[in-house]
Write a protein that holds these residues in place. Structure first.
Motif, PDB file in Angstrom:
ATOM      1  N   THR A  39       0.577  -1.085  -0.002  1.00  0.00           N
ATOM      2  CA  THR A  39      -0.014   0.050  -0.038  1.00  0.00           C
ATOM      3  C   THR A  39       0.798   1.413  -0.035  1.00  0.00           C
ATOM      4  OG1 THR A  39      -0.133   0.023   2.551  1.00  0.00           O
ATOM      5  CG2 THR A  39      -2.047  -1.069   1.151  1.00  0.00           C
ATOM      6  N   PRO A  40       0.208   2.408  -0.420  1.00  0.00           N
ATOM      7  CA  PRO A  40      -1.058   2.554  -1.051  1.00  0.00           C
ATOM      8  C   PRO A  40      -1.177   1.777  -2.414  1.00  0.00           C
ATOM      9  CG  PRO A  40       0.076   4.563  -1.152  1.00  0.00           C
ATOM     10  CD  PRO A  40       0.963   3.827  -0.302  1.00  0.00           C
TER      11      PRO A  40
ATOM     12  N   LYS B 152      -7.061   6.528 -18.370  1.00  0.00           N
ATOM     13  CA  LYS B 152      -5.720   6.732 -19.255  1.00  0.00           C
ATOM     14  C   LYS B 152      -5.126   5.543 -19.673  1.00  0.00           C
ATOM     15  CE  LYS B 152      -4.168  11.288 -17.447  1.00  0.00           C
ATOM     16  NZ  LYS B 152      -3.570  12.312 -18.352  1.00  0.00           N
TER      17      LYS B 152
ATOM     18  N   LYS C 296      -0.822  12.504  -1.936  1.00  0.00           N
ATOM     19  CA  LYS C 296      -0.145  11.898  -3.282  1.00  0.00           C
ATOM     20  C   LYS C 296      -0.812  10.672  -3.658  1.00  0.00           C
ATOM     21  CE  LYS C 296       4.462  14.311  -2.761  1.00  0.00           C
ATOM     22  NZ  LYS C 296       5.994  14.209  -2.181  1.00  0.00           N
ATOM     23  N   ALA C 297      -1.712  10.109  -2.948  1.00  0.00           N
ATOM     24  CA  ALA C 297      -2.602   9.017  -3.577  1.00  0.00           C
ATOM     25  C   ALA C 297      -4.105   9.227  -3.666  1.00  0.00           C
ATOM     26  CB  ALA C 297      -2.689   7.904  -2.503  1.00  0.00           C
TER      27      ALA C 297
ATOM     28  N   CYS D 103     -10.606  10.760 -11.110  1.00  0.00           N
ATOM     29  CA  CYS D 103      -9.565  10.878 -12.208  1.00  0.00           C
ATOM     30  C   CYS D 103      -8.427  11.361 -11.786  1.00  0.00           C
ATOM     31  CB  CYS D 103     -10.404  12.026 -13.147  1.00  0.00           C
ATOM     32  SG  CYS D 103     -12.009  11.602 -13.654  1.00  0.00           S
ATOM     33  N   VAL D 104      -8.430  12.125 -10.658  1.00  0.00           N
ATOM     34  CA  VAL D 104      -6.979  12.650 -10.282  1.00  0.00           C
ATOM     35  C   VAL D 104      -6.428  11.892  -9.444  1.00  0.00           C
ATOM     36  CG1 VAL D 104      -7.394  15.162 -10.695  1.00  0.00           C
ATOM     37  CG2 VAL D 104      -8.552  14.251  -8.825  1.00  0.00           C
TER      38      VAL D 104
ATOM     39  N   ASN E  45      -4.487   9.273 -11.724  1.00  0.00           N
ATOM     40  CA  ASN E  45      -3.431  10.039 -12.425  1.00  0.00           C
ATOM     41  C   ASN E  45      -2.151   9.831 -11.410  1.00  0.00           C
ATOM     42  OD1 ASN E  45      -2.394  11.642 -14.481  1.00  0.00           O
ATOM     43  ND2 ASN E  45      -2.366  13.246 -12.833  1.00  0.00           N
ATOM     44  N   LEU E  46      -2.404   9.578 -10.215  1.00  0.00           N
ATOM     45  CA  LEU E  46      -1.216   9.575  -9.218  1.00  0.00           C
ATOM     46  C   LEU E  46      -0.615   8.262  -9.357  1.00  0.00           C
ATOM     47  CD1 LEU E  46      -2.882  11.441  -6.284  1.00  0.00           C
ATOM     48  CD2 LEU E  46      -0.850  12.188  -7.749  1.00  0.00           C
ATOM     49  N   HIS E  47      -1.248   7.202  -9.993  1.00  0.00           N
ATOM     50  CA  HIS E  47      -0.728   5.891  -9.520  1.00  0.00           C
ATOM     51  C   HIS E  47      -0.107   5.404 -10.883  1.00  0.00           C
ATOM     52  CE1 HIS E  47      -2.549   5.077  -5.829  1.00  0.00           C
ATOM     53  NE2 HIS E  47      -3.318   6.058  -6.091  1.00  0.00           N
ATOM     54  N   ASP E  48       1.025   4.546 -11.060  1.00  0.00           N
ATOM     55  CA  ASP E  48       1.603   3.935 -12.102  1.00  0.00           C
ATOM     56  C   ASP E  48       0.789   2.894 -12.675  1.00  0.00           C
ATOM     57  OD1 ASP E  48       4.158   5.234 -12.241  1.00  0.00           O
ATOM     58  OD2 ASP E  48       4.756   4.149 -10.435  1.00  0.00           O
TER      59      ASP E  48
ATOM     60  N   ARG F 168      -0.274   8.769 -18.398  1.00  0.00           N
ATOM     61  CA  ARG F 168      -0.267   9.949 -17.607  1.00  0.00           C
ATOM     62  C   ARG F 168       0.776  10.864 -18.307  1.00  0.00           C
ATOM     63  NH1 ARG F 168       1.192   8.712 -11.578  1.00  0.00           N
ATOM     64  NH2 ARG F 168       3.320   7.608 -12.663  1.00  0.00           N
ATOM     65  N   GLY F 169       0.636  12.214 -17.530  1.00  0.00           N
ATOM     66  CA  GLY F 169       1.687  13.140 -18.016  1.00  0.00           C
ATOM     67  C   GLY F 169       1.606  13.534 -19.409  1.00  0.00           C
TER      68      GLY F 169
END
Lengths: 366, 366
Positions: B12-13, B48, B278-279, B336-337, B340-343, B362-363
């Motif tokens: 986690t996370p 994405k 950040k998660a 959505c946001v 976007n923080l996760h690979d 992403r990016g």
């Protein structure tokens, strides 16, 4: 694609750092810490880049601070003294910590017997020793033991258990958000509370070798807190709108901006740029002015609204009327979470792009 | 590292999607669009991922919507009909758009003559044709032409210029944020405004072939808006706390959660988990309840505060007392946001991890 050499050619949105400003920020904090005989252990969550950690270490940083195991793994390539300011609770975390290169001295902050025992068990089994700082709650009320008795009990366990070594105490003064010239009362309370913890530990023969504190907004007042041996500012390398609004830096010390392009001017009183919440993040400013950022060279122009890829510049306090295609540089409210949205950061000298680095420690997995 | 097979072993996370819920969400929207004879062009900014775009296309989606050139590049691997709901203004953007595979039909939304001429010039030079939808402002006041005369002038230019083809109009009803059972007045106003634009275009021989609208909160009321030919919901694939609070889905339709571990219970009345801003991101809920998310299986437990890697669960409305190491699943306010923080996102059936996919778009750079 060839890397652009000038800012005008950089595709937007893009994370950009003014290198001269960054170096001045690094020098200023290193100078303060040296002058006050405080160890400086910068928090690398802000930049997440080993290249920038190296800049901090070259200026005398005693080691680095990280918030995640991923950050520890990435920073281990340049630093052999790492504080994980976070309890490694959850599948795989202690294993990954113990798998760091053997020459890395690891210290962990924690506030519970459960976290301590998990680490001690695995570290002892692996024949390792992990340093421990007891996390104190000095008013932020996020994490941290609540009273001296709890701190003593946990420090005693850390001293006694195999696999771990008691190294001191830590706290984060993140609740001190007043402008720097109004922080004295909050820091005086913190100083008193900290003294109570230290005295209790001293009485029990558990005098903390390390007393680690310090946020960017309070960094330059660290000498007013008794007993402190170490500070852990992170934001100071770049600074941001919040840091400037609290007076902990000048507006001209903000080294990080998000470069953006004006894509629409259809709605009166505003211009829309291609940096939205996925480039800046929706972090509110706890100060006059509001909005989610401001233009570096027109501080009165704020980002009044955000969609995911849209930033709405408020033009009501300026007679500037941007054209479609015009470019701006936005200082975000909170730089750490903006950097975290970008794969790569470009370093500029004036308008020239001279270097770049990846935000290598993003995410949580290798 | 071996990919965990059960949720209990996932570090986690982590971003986790309940596949059964996701498929039901996809089926429901596809069914509604088919029943109403509306083209469904899902906005892929939410996930994405080409894998999930394929799921949407297999259920009859007419194409996909993207917000960035990067998303267009990634989605071109699975989709040959892409709407870029964003003017491609800035270095390299039109070039990258024109470099998409030749079989991809591209349409772009824009609201300015400047953006139109930039695209037309480069497309004509390259011997391409880019479709154009005129972006209308129907009350959101973010982007979009403000009156019928401006819409007519821009549509006429799109019709006349080489390199572009006028294909209709588009708008985003993002300002309609009322609960679904209270949306009727706002949608009636929008319907009237839209009719005025369409009539003016009709009169000038510029009848829009496509009239594209539709957000997730308004999606199932799309049949009440006259003239609509297409809807572009994004969030519906996962849903989130905001969608549920507006009544546009049930709480049990929230397919996406952030899996987190309890790391501290030192401060009374709260538990701290390892999913912070950040998660989850710091997106406020515009509804009762507040906070930045809520537990999937204990909706009354909200995330009352966030630091970058800390989420503070409010325990004042529950008698649940989590242990250190206990795991929770958090429904974010805005999915959505968070995605976007996760690979990477994991797909689960019950507690079993059966698949995973990367958040490939992403990016902004390739």
């Amino acid at each position: 694609m060839l890397e652009p050499r000038v800012l005008d050619e950089v595709p937007t949105p893009a994370a950009v750092v003014d290198l001269a400003r960054m170096r001045a920020n690094l020098d200023r904090m290193a100078g303060y810490a040296a002058q006050q005989s405080l160890a400086l252990r910068p928090h690398t969550k802000t930049h997440k880049s080993p290249e920038l950690a190296r800049e901090q270490l070259q200026r005398g940083a005693a080691g680095v601070t990280v918030a995640t195991i991923r950050e520890a793994e990435v920073m281990a390539s340049v630093c052999h003294d790492i504080l994980l300011a976070y309890p490694p609770v959850g599948p795989g975390k202690v294993e990954r910590l113990l798998a760091l290169p053997a020459h890395v001295r690891i210290t962990v902050a924690l506030d519970s017997r459960e976290a301590l025992e998990m680490i001690a068990r695995d570290a002892a089994r692996a024949g390792h020793e992990v340093g421990v700082l007891i996390e104190l709650d000095l008013g932020m009320h996020r994490v941290g033991v609540q009273d001296a008795a709890a701190a003593v009990a946990l420090a005693r366990s850390a001293e006694d258990l195999e696999g771990v070594a008691y190294r001191g105490v830590t706290f984060y003064p993140g609740h001190v958000r007043e402008p720097v010239d109004q922080q004295a009362p909050a820091l005086a309370r913190l100083d008193e509370d900290l003294a109570r913890f230290i005295e209790a530990l001293d009485r029990e023969g558990l005098a903390p070798g390390t007393v680690s504190g310090g946020s960017t907004p309070t960094a330059f007042a660290s000498h007013t807190v008794g007993g402190l041996t170490e500070i852990r500012p992170g934001t100071y390398i770049f600074n941001d709108r919040t840091t400037a609004e609290t007076g902990a830096c000048a507006w001209e010390d903000c080294a990080y901006t998000v470069l953006a392009t004006v894509v629409s001017t259809a709605v009166r009183g505003q211009a829309v740029v291609d940096a939205g919440s996925k480039a800046l993040t929706r972090e509110e400013l706890r100060a006059a002015g509001g909005g989610f950022g401001a233009l570096a060279d027109r501080r009165e122009v704020t980002v009044k609204g955000l969609s995911e890829e849209h930033g709405l510049l408020d033009l009501t306090s300026t007679d500037w009327r941007p054209r479609i295609g015009e470019r701006v540089r936005i200082v975000p409210n909170h730089v750490c979470v903006s950097v975290n949205l970008h794969d790569r950061v470009r370093g500029v000298e004036g308008d020239e792009v001279v270097t770049g680095w990846s935000v290598a420690a993003r995410g949580w997995a290798p």
